[in-house]
Structure formats: structure tokens, C-alpha cells
Design a protein around this motif. Structure first.
Motif, short mmCIF file in Angstrom:
data_model
loop_
_atom_site.label_atom_id
_atom_site.label_comp_id
_atom_site.label_asym_id
_atom_site.label_seq_id
_atom_site.Cartn_x
_atom_site.Cartn_y
_atom_site.Cartn_z
N PRO A 42 32.74 65.82 28.81
CA PRO A 42 31.65 66.68 29.27
C PRO A 42 31.70 68.10 28.70
N THR A 43 30.53 68.73 28.70
CA THR A 43 30.43 70.17 28.46
C THR A 43 30.56 70.83 29.83
N VAL A 44 31.55 71.71 29.97
CA VAL A 44 31.94 72.11 31.32
C VAL A 44 31.29 73.42 31.77
N TYR A 45 30.01 73.30 32.14
CA TYR A 45 29.32 74.47 32.71
C TYR A 45 28.72 74.13 34.07
N ASN A 46 28.99 72.91 34.53
CA ASN A 46 28.48 72.48 35.83
C ASN A 46 29.33 71.31 36.30
N TYR A 47 29.09 70.82 37.52
CA TYR A 47 29.77 69.61 37.99
C TYR A 47 29.25 68.40 37.22
N ALA A 48 30.08 67.36 37.17
CA ALA A 48 29.69 66.13 36.47
C ALA A 48 28.53 65.46 37.21
N HIS A 49 27.47 65.09 36.44
CA HIS A 49 26.39 64.32 37.05
C HIS A 49 26.69 62.83 36.89
N LEU A 50 25.81 62.01 37.41
CA LEU A 50 26.08 60.56 37.40
C LEU A 50 26.18 59.99 36.00
N GLY A 51 25.46 60.60 35.04
CA GLY A 51 25.56 60.14 33.66
C GLY A 51 26.97 60.38 33.12
N ASN A 52 27.53 61.56 33.39
CA ASN A 52 28.91 61.86 33.00
C ASN A 52 29.88 60.90 33.69
N ALA A 53 29.64 60.68 34.98
CA ALA A 53 30.55 59.84 35.77
C ALA A 53 30.51 58.40 35.28
N ARG A 54 29.31 57.92 34.93
CA ARG A 54 29.22 56.54 34.45
C ARG A 54 30.02 56.37 33.16
N SER A 55 29.87 57.31 32.24
CA SER A 55 30.60 57.24 30.98
C SER A 55 32.11 57.25 31.24
N ALA A 56 32.56 58.15 32.13
CA ALA A 56 33.99 58.24 32.44
C ALA A 56 34.51 56.93 33.04
N VAL A 57 33.73 56.33 33.94
CA VAL A 57 34.17 55.10 34.61
C VAL A 57 34.15 53.91 33.64
N VAL A 58 33.09 53.82 32.82
CA VAL A 58 32.99 52.71 31.85
C VAL A 58 34.17 52.76 30.88
N PHE A 59 34.47 53.96 30.34
CA PHE A 59 35.54 54.02 29.36
C PHE A 59 36.91 53.96 30.02
N ASP A 60 36.99 54.32 31.30
CA ASP A 60 38.23 54.10 32.04
C ASP A 60 38.51 52.60 32.17
N LEU A 61 37.45 51.84 32.44
CA LEU A 61 37.61 50.39 32.55
C LEU A 61 38.05 49.81 31.19
N LEU A 62 37.42 50.29 30.13
CA LEU A 62 37.79 49.81 28.79
C LEU A 62 39.26 50.17 28.49
N TYR A 63 39.67 51.38 28.86
CA TYR A 63 41.06 51.82 28.68
C TYR A 63 42.02 50.88 29.43
N ARG A 64 41.68 50.53 30.66
CA ARG A 64 42.52 49.64 31.46
C ARG A 64 42.62 48.25 30.81
N ILE A 65 41.49 47.78 30.27
CA ILE A 65 41.50 46.45 29.66
C ILE A 65 42.30 46.46 28.36
N LEU A 66 42.15 47.52 27.59
CA LEU A 66 42.94 47.64 26.36
C LEU A 66 44.43 47.71 26.70
N ARG A 67 44.77 48.43 27.76
CA ARG A 67 46.19 48.51 28.16
C ARG A 67 46.69 47.16 28.63
N HIS A 68 45.81 46.44 29.31
CA HIS A 68 46.15 45.10 29.76
C HIS A 68 46.45 44.20 28.56
#
Ligand code: ZN
Length: 472
Positions: A42-68
């Protein structure tokens, strides 16, 4: 231990849609012992909106699967802390830039932790990489792909023949679509800024081209190379970043290295709409994850964010969130009702788990969640015994891979205190346990397994050796 590298021998390898080819491909890392992944943060001038959160959660899931699949994954996600929107916010509130960015970076960390998002191994910030950025621009100038004009340094798009490969837009489309900033000093209308001058009252850094600040695209090229080394296996971000941001990153990083590869897999997640409408400031319907977290469980928000396939738009609504919250409460109750005294080892439950198989197929979360609820339904109707215990393990393992830990609130927070060196310690202990098993010292092997389990590490003994991952 051969846990790292097993992904390639896996009967069900990870498949992902690669934006570069436009099709679903088997993910093959260059080095299975060191998978590399960069995601635009994110560009950090405000709180994360749902678009930022979705990207973070999607790539967190991908990170977990890659680690798996691979064990050792190096994940970098940046913070853009130099930006005109941050400057405007600093002027508006009369604060220094760093006061704003520090505040929103802390808030981002707290909010994402509440959504079960693991901290990446690297979180580079632009302000900490100015010398890397300046050095990269210098190399581009030297290689003849950039030029100076009116205090700016610009990338010369016609110097890179492959421009447009990722987005499918030609240089001509780009100009015709007026997606470029018109400036009289540009040699070509498609050229983009690498460095621009700063006025005295704006933040700036000394450079060979005078006091100024970097353009947006160059930061990710510089920080990817610095944190992970090139080429990398996977680069991610929201679909809105395909053009121009990622197209320009490729132009910079490939041309400066004389055509050498930059990144093999490009993965992009879809937009969030709210009640069927695009989320935008002008419509006044921007939903902040930070606000939602004041009233709702982070795990329910995570589940809702994973309910649509990552490449499709996600339509956010109160109904979706309420439904997700209810589904999680039912799962929590089910886990509490079916707990058995000898429970605690979910090891075998991960292989052939239908949830895992669905996730390995281009992160098909709608299918994974329906498989998850299918396991829960069976568990609910199964009497105590071996079968019930197996179903319960399957459910816990699947929830854990999805980043939904319903059994151990608080463990997630502890996980965030563990840094990347912990992976090396774990890998070493797993190797010791494998050696103990080979010499049939099962007592020692069991002792090591128990120690690892206490640290949230799950082991999976396969015919190729032991794979491991952190359950939280
Ligand atoms: Zn970026």
C-alpha cells in the motif's frame, strides 16, 4: 529432510494463472529451495481499504500454499512511503511525512494481523532505498534506456521493444488511450518518469540530477532486486497495477539487464465492489478494513474476502460479512463439540485433503470453502471414533492452511514475533528428526516432533521425506 523441493514431485502441483501468458500454468520456481515472491503493497497515507485488504489476504494465502509446497519462500511486500498523496496529506495536516507514514504503517500491521495475514520476510520502504533507486536510474541512463530533460529523468519507451507484453497494450494504444502524462520535454509521449525535481517545500533527496524524488514504478524494480535478487519467481498485485505500473517495472528491470529475465509469474487479483458498485472516493462508498475491524471479527472478514475467486471481482455487502461470521461460529462450535482427548496431530490430514487440492488449482477458494463445509457437515454427522477424529484433523488442517485458526486465538500474534531466522531453526530440527527416524531412534524423533508442534509447526511425512509448515 527433503521437504523443500517436494513441490515438483507433487502429484498435484500448484497451478496459477499467469498474466504474462493469460493462461493457467504449473508453477515452477527456478530454485525450489528458495522460492521468491514480491507483492506491491500500500501507499501509506490512509488506513487500508477493502481493496488493499483483499490483495494482502489473497497473497497471504498464496504465500501459505507456497510454504506448504516448498518450505522456504522469501516474500517481500513494499510500503510506498514517498508519494504526492502523502505530500498532500502532510501539507493538509501540517505534519512531517514520516509522522503520517509511520502511523499508517503501524495501523496496517495491526489490521492485517487481525485478518490473519502473516508478515512478509521483507517490508522495504522507498525512503530506506533511495540509494538503490538512484543507482538503478544511473544504470538505465548508462545503458541508453533513459535520458534527462528539464530536471527529470525519463524512461524512453521505444528503447524497449517488448513494451506492452504483460498488459497487451502497444505503445500506440497507450498514447491513443491518453493514459500518459503529456509533457513538452518528453522525447516520446509514452515515456515515463524515473526521477522528478522537488520544490523546496516538498520532500526531496540529493541525486546526480539535483534534489528530487523518484517516480512510482522505479521503486519496485529497485526493491525487488535489492531484497530478493533477480530474476524472481512470482510478482503479485491488484489488477489495476498491470498497466502502467507492472508494465513499466518490466521495462526498467529487463532493459537495464540487457534483456535478462525479471520475473516468471505475474499474478493479479480482482477488484472489490460494494453492493454491486465500484468502490470509489467520489461515490463515498470506500470501506476501510480498519473501521470494519472495530465491529467485526477479523477471521470473518478474511473468510468473506476469500469467498470469491481471487481473479474475479468480489462484491462486498453486510450480508456477505454476516454470513461469514455465522459460518465461522458454527465451525468453532463444531470443533469444540468434537474435541477428543488424544487430538492434537493433524499431520496426515493435509495430503489428499479436498481443500488443499482446490487451493492448488489456481487458489480456487470458492471450491475450497465448499469442500471445507462439506468436511464439517460429515464431521457433524459422524459418531465419536477414528473416522470422526480423522475428519476433525482434516478440518483443522484445512482451516490452518486457509489462515483461519479457530482453535488457538492469540497464537497468530505470537507467530508475528518470530522472524525469518526461525525458518532456518525449524528446518534444522526437521532434518535432525529425519536423521533420528532413519536410525530408528523413534523416541528422539517424537521428542523433536512435540517440540516443533509446540511452536506451531506441522509435519507431514511423505514418501519423499518430511514436509513442514507453520500452522500459525
Ligand atoms: Zn509496485
Amino acid at each position: 529432510m527433503t521437504q523443500t523441493g517436494d513441490g515438483q514431485k507433487n502429484a498435484h502441483p500448484l497451478r496459477l494463472t499467469n498474466t504474462l501468458s493469460g493462461s493457467k500454468q504449473i508453477f515452477v520456481p527456478r530454485d525450489p529451495n528458495r522460492v521468491t515472491m514480491y507483492v506491491c503493497g500500500p501507499t501509506v497515507y490512509n488506513y487500508a481499504h477493502l481493496g488493499n485488504a483483499r490483495s494482502a489476504v489473497v497473497f497471504d494465502l498464496l504465500y501459505r500454499i507456497l510454504r506448504h509446497s516448498y518450505g522456504r519462500v522469501l516474500y517481500a511486500r513494499n510500503f510506498t512511503d514517498v508519494d504526492d498523496k502523502i505530500n498532500a496529506e502532510a501539507v493538509r495536516t501540517g505534519q512531517p511525512i514520516s509522522a503520517i507514514t509511520d502511523r499508517f504503517i503501524s495501523a496496517y500491521h495491526a489490521d492485517m494481523a487481525a485478518l490473519g495475514v502473516l508478515r512478509p520476510d521483507f517490508e522495504p520502504r522507498v525512503t530506506e532505498h533511495l540509494s538503490d533507486i538512484i543507482a538503478l536510474i544511473d544504470r538505465l541512463l548508462e545503458a541508453g534506456h533513459a535520458y534527462q530533460a528539464a530536471g527529470h529523468v525519463l524512461f524512453h519507451v521505444p528503447s524497449f521493444a517488448e513494451y506492452g507484453r504483460l498488459s497487451g497494450r502497444s505503445r500506440e494504444d497507450v498514447i491513443a488511450g491518453a493514459r500518459v502524462e503529456v509533457a513538452p520535454f518528453k522525447r516520446d509521449p509514452a515515456d515515463f518518469v524515473l526521477w522528478k525535481p522537488s520544490s523546496d517545500d516538498a520532500p526531496g533527496w540529493e541525486s546526480p540530477w539535483g534534489r528530487g524524488r523518484p517516480g512510482w514504478h522505479i521503486e519496485c524494480s529497485a526493491m525487488t532486486e535489492h531484497c530478493l535478487g533477480l530474476p524472481i519467481d512470482l510478482h503479485g498485485g491488484g489488477q489495476d497495477l498491470i498497466f502502467p505500473h507492472h508494465e513499466n517495472e518490466i521495462a526498467q528491470s529487463v532493459s537495464v539487464r540487457n534483456g535478462a529475465a525479471y520475473c516468471d509469474f505475474w499474478v493479479h487479483n480482482g477488484f472489490v465492489t460494494v453492493d454491486g458498485r465500484k468502490m470509489s472516493k467520489s461515490l463515498g462508498n470506500v470501506v476501510l478494513a480498519h473501521d470494519l475491524l472495530e465491529r467485526h471479527d477479523g477471521q470473518a472478514i478474511r473468510l468473506a474476502l476469500l469467498s470469491a475467486h481471487y481473479r474475479q471481482p468480489l462484491d462486498w455487502s453486510d450480508k456477505l460479512l454476516t454470513g461469514s461470521g455465522r459460518a465461522l461460529s458454527r465451525l468453532k462450535r463444531l470443533l469444540a463439540d468434537t474435541v477428543a482427548p488424544d487430538d492434537g496431530d493433524a499431520v496426515e490430514a493435509i495430503s489428499h485433503n479436498p481443500v488443499v487440492l482446490a487451493l492448488e488449482d489456481d487458489l480456487n477458494t470458492p471450491l475450497a470453502l465448499s469442500a471445507l463445509f462439506g468436511i464439517a457437515r460429515k464431521l457433524r454427522h459422524t459418531d465419536p471414533g477414528e473416522k470422526r477424529s480423522r475428519l476433525r484433523h482434516e478440518l483443522v488442517a484445512a482451516l490452518s492452511l486457509l489462515g483461519l485458526d479457530l482453535e488457538s486465538d492469540g497464537l497468530e500474534i505470537r507467530r508475528h514475533g518470530i522472524n525469518a531466522t526461525h525458518d532456518a531453526v525449524v528446518a534444522d530440527m526437521v532434518a535432525q528428526r529425519d536423521a533420528a527416524r532413519r536410525r530408528k531412534d523413534y523416541e528422539e524423533a517424537d521428542r523433536l516432533r512435540a517440540t516443533l508442534r509446540a511452536q506451531g509447526v506441522v509435519l507431514d511425512d511423505t514418501t519423499h521425506g518430511t514436509r513442514w509448515w507453520k500452522s500459525m
